[in-house]
Design a protein around this motif. Structure first.
Motif, PDB file in Angstrom:
ATOM      1  N   ALA A 498      23.101 -47.989  62.372  1.00 40.78           N
ATOM      2  CA  ALA A 498      23.185 -48.918  63.504  1.00 40.78           C
ATOM      3  C   ALA A 498      24.425 -49.797  63.423  1.00 40.78           C
ATOM      4  CB  ALA A 498      21.930 -49.793  63.564  1.00 40.78           C
ATOM      5  N   ASN A 502      27.533 -50.837  66.294  1.00 37.00           N
ATOM      6  CA  ASN A 502      27.925 -52.206  66.630  1.00 37.00           C
ATOM      7  C   ASN A 502      27.931 -53.043  65.359  1.00 37.00           C
ATOM      8  OD1 ASN A 502      28.419 -54.688  67.731  1.00 37.00           O
ATOM      9  ND2 ASN A 502      26.467 -54.856  68.834  1.00 37.00           N
ATOM     10  N   ASN A 505      25.584 -55.953  64.617  1.00 29.39           N
ATOM     11  CA  ASN A 505      24.208 -55.772  64.165  1.00 29.39           C
ATOM     12  C   ASN A 505      24.008 -56.274  62.735  1.00 29.39           C
ATOM     13  OD1 ASN A 505      23.280 -54.685  66.554  1.00 29.39           O
ATOM     14  ND2 ASN A 505      23.661 -52.556  65.939  1.00 29.39           N
ATOM     15  N   TYR A 508      21.535 -58.993  62.235  1.00 29.43           N
ATOM     16  CA  TYR A 508      20.128 -58.681  61.957  1.00 29.43           C
ATOM     17  C   TYR A 508      19.884 -58.580  60.447  1.00 29.43           C
ATOM     18  CZ  TYR A 508      19.239 -57.448  66.883  1.00 29.43           C
ATOM     19  OH  TYR A 508      19.067 -57.486  68.247  1.00 29.43           O
ATOM     20  N   MET A 578      15.581 -51.969  63.159  1.00 31.90           N
ATOM     21  CA  MET A 578      16.530 -51.456  64.145  1.00 31.90           C
ATOM     22  C   MET A 578      15.880 -50.424  65.072  1.00 31.90           C
ATOM     23  SD  MET A 578      19.059 -53.303  63.444  1.00 31.90           S
ATOM     24  CE  MET A 578      20.116 -52.619  64.702  1.00 31.90           C
ATOM     25  N   THR A 585      16.966 -59.941  70.762  1.00 30.46           N
ATOM     26  CA  THR A 585      18.375 -59.646  70.984  1.00 30.46           C
ATOM     27  C   THR A 585      19.225 -60.465  70.008  1.00 30.46           C
ATOM     28  OG1 THR A 585      18.618 -61.423  72.605  1.00 30.46           O
ATOM     29  CG2 THR A 585      17.910 -59.250  73.429  1.00 30.46           C
ATOM     30  N   LEU A 586      20.498 -60.099  69.901  1.00 28.35           N
ATOM     31  CA  LEU A 586      21.409 -60.846  69.039  1.00 28.35           C
ATOM     32  C   LEU A 586      21.545 -62.290  69.496  1.00 28.35           C
ATOM     33  CD1 LEU A 586      24.196 -58.147  68.527  1.00 28.35           C
ATOM     34  CD2 LEU A 586      22.586 -58.974  66.805  1.00 28.35           C
TER      35      LEU A 586
END
Length: 604
Positions: A498, A502, A505, A508, A578, A585-586
């Motif tokens: 993941a 991006n 990510n 996360y 993920m 969301t971020l």
């Protein structure tokens, strides 16, 4: 093109700093450094020729794995006088060796001869490699024409790149605390681990190996021995690297938290078997502290007193004092002068009339030697009493978890009844543990039990226990200034698909690691519930290793503290997260971070 001022400055440097050729005698190296740093000959000297000896021993130990980098590109950050760097250069014969060293006056005598050598592959960049802007500027096609920036979809970005090697010296003396980190090394290593996960800086060429010289105590950031020492930074390193190796160090346990001696010896015995299988030899005098212990115990049925470290005051001082006291070398008390004795005797007669049947004692003051002896006896008895309690608790826990692992995959009515009996034994054990009256012993016990639990799974949840060989012992006098250093070997691995899609990510990953390390004595269930509504129920189903005792998990996550999570658990949690269709969301993660303490630097 140099300006007139730059040329004049260079001439001034040349006039006061004679060249020091590679392989020069240590005395000449010492004199040159002393001239610049004004080091005292006793306090901060380089030492004897053993300074070069430790470099040779380290490279000999690394040689089997280093040879795959022969003819590579080397990025060398803070090489200093380049004693290690030049030896590494001679071994690998790189096609290009970039030296990022901003201290021009001090190290010109050492680096200039390397640049002036015929067909030299060295390039001196007079900038700090610790400044990320400078580092990014150096990583260009001109300096590394053979390296190619790989696209996120290129499979080679997730493969080891043997054509490049990064070497760095981030051991500063004295240590500099910066941005909440205890040292620059802590900050820089954390940034490098983030670079591995996000494929930035030199990791954009693929997975690049890193050899890092750090302060001796900084090695515990990457390779903690105790579960309480595992912070977010060490967890990120374990996730980002397939292997982290302590090549050389003082080998002395942490001054903050050290493991029980019994666990250390269990670990080193396994390493001895691996070293014998691989044919790895340790040069005489380079044996680590615990290897020295184990070599005398290897193959014997040795019973250690768990919880009592083999400290000098118990091993040497106490027996020596006992022997001297028994031989009459010092008295228990000083003799009392006659006048003082008579004065006290008169006072005691008065006291005797008030205390019928008592026999007053007239004695002199205790001697300092006997006071020390009495204190050591008290400490020894306290340690032995605590060790007995801790060993009893450890034995009971090991017995319970052995049964839990054996019954985990068993099914049927008989197996169910056995599991119920084991669960009852565990509840009784927890009740006995919580009823320990001494709060200090209770704190020690929980730390010992959690460390023992993580250390005894296969493979061990303590990354250091997975080492292929014992670190070589390096001495303070082999460095300048005389400070013990450690060499760490980081071999990165690809982590999350993941992150290729991006790099943002990574937020996360950071968010999850911060949650499971912010309160290490909190239960796994509580912290997973705090991640996000519904996260615990989803992750419990999607991450089977969490509830698998054979993999370090627990059938009841409410009884498992977050510090018992292995880095494999965390990697599984991140991967499952993920895949979760209802993950936040971020932007929501950023908002939560801004309103919580999770974005605060968490570093040991």
């Amino acid at each position: 093109m140099k300006t007139a001022a730059q040329r004049a400055s260079q001439l001034a440097v040349d006039a006061v700093t004679p060249r020091v050729p590679p392989g020069a005698p240590t005395e000449l190296v010492l004199q040159t450094l002393q001239r610049h740093y004004k080091l005292s000959k006793r306090g901060n000297a380089i030492g004897s020729s053993r300074r070069v000896s430790v470099v040779n021993d380290v490279l000999e130990r690394l040689k089997p794995s280093l040879l795959k980098h022969e003819g590579c590109d080397i990025l060398d950050i803070n090489p200093g006088p380049a004693i290690f760097s030049s030896k590494l250069h001679d071994l690998l014969k790189p096609r290009k060796h970039i030296l990022m060293e901003q201290e021009r006056v001090a190290y010109t005598p050492f680096l200039q001869p390397l640049l002036d050598a015929p067909d030299s592959k060295y390039v001196w960049v007079k900038k700090s490699g610790l400044l990320f802007k400078s580092l990014e500027k150096v990583l260009n096609e001109q300096n590394f024409p053979h390296q190619k920036v790989l696209d996120k979809d290129d499979p080679r970005i997730s493969e080891p790149n043997p054509t490049m090697l990064v070497v760095m010296n981030i051991a500063f003396f004295p240590k500099w605390a910066f941005m909440g980190f205890q040292s620059i090394a802590h900050l820089f290593i954390n940034q490098m681990m983030a670079a591995i996960i996000t494929h930035s800086y030199f990791q954009k060429y693929g997975l690049v190996r890193i050899l890092a010289w750090v302060d001796d105590q900084d090695r515990f950031l990457a390779l903690p021995r105790h579960v309480h020492s595992r912070k977010k930074g060490s967890l990120a390193m374990a996730v980002a690297c397939s292997r982290i190796t302590e090549v050389a160090s003082s080998t002395v346990p942490s001054t903050y938290l050290s493991r029980d001696l019994g666990l250390e010896l269990e670990s080193v015995r396994k390493v001895i078997l691996r070293m014998e299988a691989n044919g790895t030899k340790t040069p005489p005098g380079r044996e680590s502290l615990f290897l020295g212990h184990a070599l005398g115990l290897h193959g014997a049925d040795h019973r250690m007193k768990k919880g009592q470290q083999d400290t000098e005051r118990f091993v040497k001082e106490l027996p020596d004092l006992e022997a001297r006291f028994a031989a009459g070398k010092f008295p228990k008390r000083y003799p009392m002068p006659e006048k003082e004795r008579e004065k006290l005797h008169s006072k005691m007669i008065v006291a005797k009339t008030k205390m019928a049947g008592s026999k007053p004692k007239i004695q002199g003051a205790l001697t300092p030697e006997y006071k020390r002896l009495a204190m050591l006896r008290t400490h020894r008895n306290t340690f032995e009493r605590r060790a007995k309690v801790l060993e009893t608790l450890r034995s009971r826990q090991r017995e319970i978890f052995t049964k839990i692992k054996e019954l985990h995959h068993s099914k049927g009515i008989r197996a169910t009844k056995k599991k119920e009996r084991v669960a009852a034994s565990r509840r009784e054990f927890i009740k006995d543990l919580e009823s320990v009256p001494d709060r200090q012993v209770l704190s020690m016990a929980t730390g010992l039990l959690d460390t023992d639990r993580v250390s005894t799974i296969e493979p061990s949840g303590i990354i250091y226990d997975r080492r292929e060989y014992e670190p070589l012992k390096a001495r303070p006098e082999e460095f300048c200034p005389q400070r013990p250093l450690a060499l760490l070997d980081f071999e990165p691995q690809t982590v999350l698909p993941a992150l290729k899609e991006n790099p943002e990510n990574y937020l996360y990953v950071d968010y999850i690691m911060a949650h499971v390390t912010r309160n290490t004595i909190s239960s796994v269930k509580v912290e997973l519930e705090r991640l996000w509504p519904g996260a615990y129920e989803y992750l419990l189903e999607e991450v089977p290793s969490l509830s698998d005792p054979t993999k370090g998990g627990d059938t009841d996550l409410e009884l498992m503290r977050t510090r018992c999570l292995t880095h494999e658990h965390v990697a599984d949690i991140v991967e499952a997260w993920m895949r979760w269709p209802y993950r936040p969301t971020l932007e929501q993660i950023r908002a939560r971070n801004n309103n919580s303490v999770l974005d605060k630097v968490d570093d040991d």
